[in-house]
Motif scaffolding. Structure first.
Motif, mmCIF file in Angstrom:
data_model
loop_
_atom_site.group_PDB
_atom_site.id
_atom_site.type_symbol
_atom_site.label_atom_id
_atom_site.label_comp_id
_atom_site.label_asym_id
_atom_site.label_seq_id
_atom_site.Cartn_x
_atom_site.Cartn_y
_atom_site.Cartn_z
ATOM 1 N N LEU A 84 0.826 -1.196 0.000
ATOM 2 C CA LEU A 84 0.000 0.000 0.000
ATOM 3 C C LEU A 84 0.861 1.246 0.000
ATOM 4 C CD1 LEU A 84 -3.015 -0.714 2.400
ATOM 5 C CD2 LEU A 84 -2.947 -0.736 -0.089
ATOM 6 N N TRP A 85 1.920 1.240 0.806
ATOM 7 C CA TRP A 85 2.827 2.385 0.839
ATOM 8 C C TRP A 85 3.506 2.558 -0.514
ATOM 9 C CZ3 TRP A 85 3.349 6.293 4.075
ATOM 10 C CH2 TRP A 85 2.865 6.178 5.375
ATOM 11 N N THR A 86 3.938 1.456 -1.107
ATOM 12 C CA THR A 86 4.637 1.552 -2.394
ATOM 13 C C THR A 86 3.737 2.141 -3.469
ATOM 14 O OG1 THR A 86 5.983 -0.376 -1.798
ATOM 15 C CG2 THR A 86 5.921 0.249 -4.123
ATOM 16 N N LEU A 87 2.499 1.637 -3.549
ATOM 17 C CA LEU A 87 1.578 2.149 -4.562
ATOM 18 C C LEU A 87 1.163 3.590 -4.277
ATOM 19 C CD1 LEU A 87 -0.703 -1.023 -4.962
ATOM 20 C CD2 LEU A 87 1.100 -0.227 -6.516
ATOM 21 N N ALA A 88 0.969 3.900 -2.995
ATOM 22 C CA ALA A 88 0.577 5.262 -2.653
ATOM 23 C C ALA A 88 1.708 6.250 -2.916
ATOM 24 C CB ALA A 88 0.146 5.322 -1.189
ATOM 25 N N GLN A 89 2.948 5.840 -2.623
ATOM 26 C CA GLN A 89 4.079 6.731 -2.881
ATOM 27 C C GLN A 89 4.297 6.958 -4.365
ATOM 28 O OE1 GLN A 89 7.042 4.680 -0.382
ATOM 29 N NE2 GLN A 89 7.319 6.605 0.708
ATOM 30 N N ALA A 90 3.918 5.970 -5.197
ATOM 31 C CA ALA A 90 4.019 6.180 -6.634
ATOM 32 C C ALA A 90 3.082 7.297 -7.086
ATOM 33 C CB ALA A 90 3.694 4.879 -7.376
ATOM 34 N N GLN A 91 1.929 7.450 -6.411
ATOM 35 C CA GLN A 91 1.005 8.522 -6.745
ATOM 36 C C GLN A 91 1.382 9.832 -6.071
ATOM 37 O OE1 GLN A 91 -3.146 7.341 -6.182
ATOM 38 N NE2 GLN A 91 -2.587 5.184 -6.352
ATOM 39 N N SER B 13 5.698 12.563 -1.919
ATOM 40 C CA SER B 13 6.013 13.329 -0.708
ATOM 41 C C SER B 13 5.100 12.988 0.463
ATOM 42 C CB SER B 13 5.913 14.826 -1.009
ATOM 43 O OG SER B 13 4.613 15.176 -1.441
ATOM 44 N N MET B 14 4.357 11.882 0.395
ATOM 45 C CA MET B 14 3.403 11.573 1.446
ATOM 46 C C MET B 14 4.098 11.308 2.782
ATOM 47 S SD MET B 14 2.303 7.719 0.216
ATOM 48 C CE MET B 14 1.427 7.368 1.716
ATOM 49 N N GLY B 15 5.294 10.698 2.770
ATOM 50 C CA GLY B 15 6.019 10.482 4.022
ATOM 51 C C GLY B 15 6.431 11.784 4.673
ATOM 52 N N SER B 16 6.882 12.737 3.861
ATOM 53 C CA SER B 16 7.252 14.047 4.386
ATOM 54 C C SER B 16 6.036 14.772 4.940
ATOM 55 C CB SER B 16 7.921 14.876 3.286
ATOM 56 O OG SER B 16 8.292 16.148 3.750
ATOM 57 N N ASN B 17 4.901 14.655 4.269
ATOM 58 C CA ASN B 17 3.675 15.292 4.765
ATOM 59 C C ASN B 17 3.238 14.690 6.090
ATOM 60 O OD1 ASN B 17 3.638 16.839 2.435
ATOM 61 N ND2 ASN B 17 2.268 15.438 1.345
ATOM 62 N N LEU B 18 3.373 13.370 6.238
ATOM 63 C CA LEU B 18 3.018 12.733 7.498
ATOM 64 C C LEU B 18 3.928 13.216 8.619
ATOM 65 C CD1 LEU B 18 1.524 10.672 9.234
ATOM 66 C CD2 LEU B 18 3.075 8.910 8.377
ATOM 67 N N LEU B 19 5.208 13.326 8.361
ATOM 68 C CA LEU B 19 6.134 13.804 9.385
ATOM 69 C C LEU B 19 5.781 15.223 9.820
ATOM 70 C CD1 LEU B 19 8.668 13.610 11.118
ATOM 71 C CD2 LEU B 19 10.019 14.233 9.110
ATOM 72 N N LEU B 20 5.463 16.101 8.867
ATOM 73 C CA LEU B 20 5.107 17.473 9.209
ATOM 74 C C LEU B 20 3.822 17.523 10.030
ATOM 75 C CD1 LEU B 20 5.694 20.482 8.939
ATOM 76 C CD2 LEU B 20 4.443 20.464 6.775
ATOM 77 N N ALA B 21 2.848 16.672 9.689
ATOM 78 C CA ALA B 21 1.601 16.632 10.457
ATOM 79 C C ALA B 21 1.853 16.168 11.883
ATOM 80 C CB ALA B 21 0.594 15.718 9.763
ATOM 81 N N VAL B 22 2.697 15.150 12.046
ATOM 82 C CA VAL B 22 3.007 14.658 13.386
ATOM 83 C C VAL B 22 3.745 15.725 14.199
ATOM 84 C CG1 VAL B 22 4.303 12.927 14.677
ATOM 85 C CG2 VAL B 22 3.029 12.257 12.642
ATOM 86 N N GLU B 23 4.717 16.411 13.579
ATOM 87 C CA GLU B 23 5.422 17.477 14.280
ATOM 88 C C GLU B 23 4.453 18.558 14.759
ATOM 89 O OE1 GLU B 23 9.199 18.989 12.604
ATOM 90 O OE2 GLU B 23 8.882 17.530 11.015
ATOM 91 N N THR B 24 3.513 18.942 13.918
ATOM 92 C CA THR B 24 2.606 20.038 14.250
ATOM 93 C C THR B 24 1.633 19.655 15.349
ATOM 94 O OG1 THR B 24 2.758 20.836 11.965
ATOM 95 C CG2 THR B 24 0.913 21.632 13.287
ATOM 96 N N LEU B 25 0.989 18.491 15.222
ATOM 97 C CA LEU B 25 -0.031 18.105 16.193
ATOM 98 C C LEU B 25 0.567 17.677 17.531
ATOM 99 C CD1 LEU B 25 -2.490 16.178 13.848
ATOM 100 C CD2 LEU B 25 -2.772 18.450 14.816
ATOM 101 N N ALA B 26 1.774 17.102 17.504
ATOM 102 C CA ALA B 26 2.370 16.622 18.752
ATOM 103 C C ALA B 26 2.675 17.766 19.715
ATOM 104 C CB ALA B 26 3.641 15.830 18.457
ATOM 105 N N ARG B 27 3.000 18.944 19.201
ATOM 106 C CA ARG B 27 3.338 20.060 20.086
ATOM 107 C C ARG B 27 2.136 20.944 20.414
ATOM 108 N NH1 ARG B 27 6.533 22.081 15.282
ATOM 109 N NH2 ARG B 27 5.195 23.553 14.173
ATOM 110 N N SER B 28 0.920 20.475 20.064
ATOM 111 C CA SER B 28 -0.286 21.284 20.270
ATOM 112 C C SER B 28 -1.061 20.869 21.513
ATOM 113 C CB SER B 28 -1.192 21.187 19.043
ATOM 114 O OG SER B 28 -0.522 21.619 17.881
ATOM 115 N N LEU B 29 -0.458 20.122 22.406
ATOM 116 C CA LEU B 29 -1.144 19.682 23.622
ATOM 117 C C LEU B 29 -1.364 20.879 24.547
ATOM 118 C CD1 LEU B 29 -2.158 17.160 25.214
ATOM 119 C CD2 LEU B 29 0.104 17.088 26.272
ATOM 120 N N CYS B 30 -2.577 20.973 25.122
ATOM 121 C CA CYS B 30 -2.868 22.087 26.032
ATOM 122 C C CYS B 30 -2.059 21.933 27.316
ATOM 123 C CB CYS B 30 -4.357 22.152 26.336
ATOM 124 S SG CYS B 30 -5.055 20.656 27.048
#
Length: 971
Positions: free
Chosen positions: A473-480, A483-500
């Motif tokens: 699934l990752w291989t086929l999705a990355q073909a489309q 940059s999906m791995g980079s987008n996931l990393l950025l999302a994790v960085e952003t949401l992880a530091r948003s804890l109240c």
């Protein structure tokens, strides 16, 4: 008495004003629920004129319904002049209230009435708008009641208008009076309620000089609907409405399918569909040609290929046309047969693409090409689970500016973990990652703080996504979407530091995700340290001098540390300047460290990280999302490896905070003093041996080049010796120069080494091609001058061209010169401009050597079996000893050094055989030659050496004399 969930009506009473013009009417006494009811209404009126006075009257309906007659204004006979001056003329409904299950009363204003600002400021709005009125519903406690007041006519100076400049519609609210609490809402067609509009990717809200402006960018039919503006002015809440109509675009028309193969013999008919989104405008569809078709269906079998047109138009709108091509399969056409892989595929004409709807309650289409040879190609599925698609759409609407982010983001995050288990296609995976990415952008833009439950749901989703067993699934999705791995990393960085702040400290641990947070007060410790249990103990430390500037503001500081397993393997192999190509491996984890102070991310600070025991050469790197036009890439800027003397662990020091990891060279040998010394000794010995070889040729040249073939062979060997001597000298001298891409002398040395080693191998190729000519065309004579000219072009101009092209292409990209030595960058693409030609030449020379060995093993008819075997064996051994160093075949072991990642043995073998190559050429290419030996003996001993029946002269193709034909003269 008001019963549970019983409707309550609040009424307005209309009274006539008769008598003196100074008659006064007043509302009941002021209360918090009723608002500013103590105001005096002075009305100048003539006899018989009436005025509406708000009177609080409560009617209870225990059966939860009221007569329909009460929904309209109640009128009464006009009072006579003799009647009371306070006669009742009519009743109007003002407020509709319902008691909820929690005991609170939900009250909404009816048409023509609104809350005054005092009431609105003391009560919360309803969570679910009443009757699509987002501004007219308030929540009252069980002991309170309230009523809405009559709105005066809307002044022309306070109106709502719209304009559409280009493709950007602007809705403008003009205000001449002071307004507060401005809110925008959009009620889209066929949606259950209006949605609030917030600044987002497509929405801009501005207010200046007496007007409020709502701007919508990238307009589409999704923004059509009724826009509402709620604000406060003159002590009342106001609502203004404007309907915006947006025409459909060509891209909004979907043809299903867009092409069709029709088998005349087996197809009973077919159906075509032309679909458009739901809009307020009424569209009419027609098909052409119309044989057997009505509306959006076409069921007939045409006799020839046909293009069907679907025409759509609406009154006052732009007409649109969608085209569907129908291809008839005739007898003799190449076709792909019926197949039932995943779905049922009908017979399809070669060169066309079959399309069928997605199976198993999924949306979108599945496509499969039929190759020109009638063989089905791979299946391309864009099927997506409807639940995942719904979450993606919700997150997208929040990102563009519609909805309530603070309420909806936690709701979507709570639903994601249970939806990950249904992932079965690349589109499903991309939908989950797209949802996470959109939510991260919304949280960052709106500065939303997540509670513990929402963050745990997000981390659970991340762990399941990273721990998926189905890597295809990752291989086929990355073909489309690479940059999906980079987008996931950025999302994790952003949401992880948003804890109240209330939920700090926070600790979370799953197989693929580990997280720790800490909230530091104004008086925090001098240093901050954290450790994680991974394959090797991972530790990080932020020094106190980096945190000290944050303490001056006397604010709390939250530090978030996060370890993500396996995500580094899903990132694209992009390397910034100085790192070169993709010859790296990562340790399987990424460490993310972030600091939040005063609601802002703080990215500067010195962090020390210990990644444990890492084999081989490593680089401390971080993922830079800005590299490669926003696709992201590894960079070592601001990071360096700190050699730990007390332990074998790898320690990194970086001057900023982000996502860190280690790049380990896949193919590079760790620094080995013994190997380096052996290489230097071998190069020195080769240089001496090649100088001796030149001296020998100086003494015996006239003797050994008396025929054409011998001249060409020795000329090629002499040029090989010259090039190899110069190359070894440059390479050995490069060790004395300071390395670095900015050193001109280092760059010149690397370029010369590159060119000279390539020239060496091209001269070796010239020798092998000449030998192949002798083996294949025994009686064909060569022109000495022509062949010599061709060998010069091959031996010098070809390698010069390759070296210059490599320099021009890869030097500007920082991928030509290595950082630690004056040689080609071992991690960059420039190295392959040397490795590629060398391995190609080695392969060709190996084939020529195989041809020579087969020639030597050919049976002889003039001698007995024992002599034949002995002579053949000696010939093969001699050919291998002579041709292996001359043809550079030992460089083929370089493949082993590229593929071998553990053992150092191939590197020792490669170093010995190739650094001593000059010695081998002297021994087996020069001194073993019989004519060279005879010339040296004649010159120094003045005596003849005895003749031998085995020719050792390479210019006779290394074939024993007894195996040659009698007509062959050898010269």
């Amino acid at each position: 008495m008001v019963g549970s969930a019983a409707p309550v009506l609040l009424l307005a009473v209309t009274l006539p004003l008769v008598g003196s013009p100074g008659a006064r009417a007043s509302q009941p006494g002021q209360s918090q629920a009723g608002g500013e009811s103590g105001q005096q209404l002075d009305q100048e009126s003539e006899a018989g004129e009436s005025v509406l006075v708000s009177v609080y009257v409560q009617l209870d309906f225990s059966n939860e319904t009221w007569p329909a007659a009460l929904s309209r204004t109640q009128t009464f006979p006009t009072a006579s002049p003799t009647s009371s001056p306070r006669s009742l003329l009519g009743l109007s409904l003002t407020t509709d209230c319902n008691v909820n299950h929690d005991g609170c009363t939900y009250c909404a204003c009816l048409s023509g009435y609104q809350w005054n600002t005092s009431v609105y400021s003391h009560h919360h709005p309803c969570q679910t708008p009443h009757d699509h009125q987002p501004c007219g519903c308030l929540v009252f406690s069980p002991t309170e009641a309230g009523y809405c007041q009559l709105l005066p006519p809307v002044p022309q100076t306070r109106s709502l208008s719209s304009r559409t400049p280009g493709n950007k519609p602007n809705l403008i609210l003009l205000m001449s009076h002071e307004t507060t609490n401005l809110n925008w809402f959009l009620w889209r067609p066929r949606t259950p309620r209006p949605y609030p509009l917030q600044p987002g990717m497509h929405v801009s809200l501005t207010s200046s000089q007496g007007q409020a402006v709502l701007s919508i960018f990238n307009i589409s039919h999704k923004w059509a609907g009724e826009y509402m503006r709620c604000f406060e002015a003159q002590g009342l809440r106001w609502e203004l409405y404007q309907v915006a109509r947006v025409s459909l675009q060509v891209t909004d028309v979907a043809q299903l399918p867009d092409q069709l193969s029709i088998a005349c013999a087996t197809s009973p008919g077919f159906q075509l569909s032309c679909c458009i989104p739901s809009t307020r405008a009424a569209y009419t569809a027609s098909w052409s040609p119309r044989e057997g078709s009505e509306g959006s269906q076409c069921q007939h079998r045409p006799a020839a290929d046909t293009v069907y047109a679907c025409d759509l138009w609406s009154p006052g709108g732009t007409p649109h046309r969608g085209l569907i091509s129908g291809t008839i399969i005739q007898g003799g056409n190449t076709t792909c047969p019926e197949d039932f892989s995943l779905v049922a595929w009908n017979v399809t004409k070669a060169g066309h693409v079959a399309q069928v709807p997605c199976p198993m309650n999924k949306t979108d289409m599945v496509k499969r090409p039929c190759g020109p040879d009638g063989v089905w190609g791979p299946i391309h599925s864009s099927c997506i689970d409807p639940r995942l698609q719904a979450l993606l759409h919700k997150a997208w609407w929040l990102q563009v500016g519609q909805g309530r982010p603070a309420e909806e983001v936690p709701e979507i995050l709570a639903q994601l973990p249970e939806q990950v288990v249904v992932l079965s296609s690349p589109a499903d995976l991309l939908a989950v990652l797209g949802t996470m990415r959109s939510l991260a952008k919304v949280v960052a833009e709106a500065r939303i703080h997540l509670n513990r439950s929402a963050l745990e749901s997000f981390l659970n989703t991340t762990d399941k996504v990273l721990d998926m067993d189905n890597s295809s699934l990752w291989t086929l999705a990355q073909a489309q979407q690479p940059s999906m791995g980079s987008n996931l990393l950025l999302a994790v960085e952003t949401l992880a530091r948003s804890l109240c702040q209330e939920d700090h400290p926070f600790s979370f641990s799953l197989p693929s995700v580990q997280m720790q947070t800490e909230l530091l007060g104004p008086t925090f410790p001098s240093d901050y340290s954290v450790s994680f249990s991974t394959q090797s103990q991972l530790q990080a430390q932020i020094l106190g001098h980096s945190l000290a500037p944050l303490g001056h503001n006397r604010t709390n500081i939250s530090i978030t540390s996060l370890v993500l397993q396996k995500l580094d393997h899903l990132l694209p192999s992009n390397y910034g300047q100085g790192l070169g190509g993709s010859l790296y491996a990562t340790p399987g984890l990424i460490l993310v460290i972030s600091i939040m102070a005063g609601g802002q991310a703080f990215n500067q600070g010195e962090v020390i990280m210990n990644f444990g025991d890492i084999d081989g050469t490593s680089h401390c790197v971080f993922w830079d999302h800005n590299l490669f036009q926003g696709k992201g890439g590894w960079s070592d800027e601001g990071c360096q490896v700190q050699e730990a003397s007390a332990s074998p662990t790898t320690q990194c020091i970086c001057q900023h905070l982000t996502a860190f990891s280690i790049l380990m060279s896949r193919h590079r040998v760790p620094k080995n003093p013994t190997l380096d010394l052996l290489g230097q000794v071998g190069l020195g010995a080769s240089i001496l041996a090649l100088l001796v070889c030149l001296g020998v040729y100086r003494l015996v040249w006239r003797v050994v080049v008396r025929n054409r073939v011998a001249y060409l062979r020795h000329a090629a060997l002499l040029n090989t010796v010259l090039c190899l001597l110069a190359a070894d000298t440059c390479f050995l001298g490069a060790a004395l120069l300071p390395p670095g891409p900015r050193s001109p002398l280092c760059l010149a040395t690397a370029f010369l080494s590159h060119f000279l080693y390539l020239a060496t191998f091209f001269w070796m190729l010239a020798q092998s091609l000449m030998l192949a000519h002798q083996l294949l065309f025994v009686f064909h004579q060569l022109s000495k001058h022509r062949v010599l000219s061709l060998m010069v072009v091959l031996g010098y101009l070809c390698p010069m061209g390759l070296a210059v092209i490599a320099l021009g292409l890869y030097l500007p990209q920082g991928q030509y010169l290595g950082e630690e030595e004056c040689w080609l960058d071992r991690k960059g693409v420039g190295l392959y401009t040397f490795v590629g030609p060398v391995l190609t030449i080695v392969g060709v020379n190996g084939l020529v050597l195989a041809m020579a060995v087969l020639k030597l093993l050919r049976p002889s008819l003039s001698e007995g079996p024992q002599v034949e075997k002995r002579q053949a064996l000696l010939g093969v051994i001699k050919a291998l000893l002579i041709l292996t160093p001359i043809f550079g075949l030992t460089w083929g072991l370089g493949l082993a050094t590229l593929l071998e990642e553990v053992s150092i043995v191939p590197h020792y073998i490669f170093t010995v055989l190739n650094t001593f190559q000059g010695v081998f050429i002297l021994l087996f290419g020069c001194l073993v030659d019989k004519k060279v030996q005879e010339a040296l003996l004649k010159r120094f001993c003045r005596s003849q050496a005895p003749s031998s029946t085995l020719s050792l002269v390479p210019d006779e193709t290394y074939i024993p004399e007894h195996s040659k034909g009698r007509g062959e003269n050898g010269s």
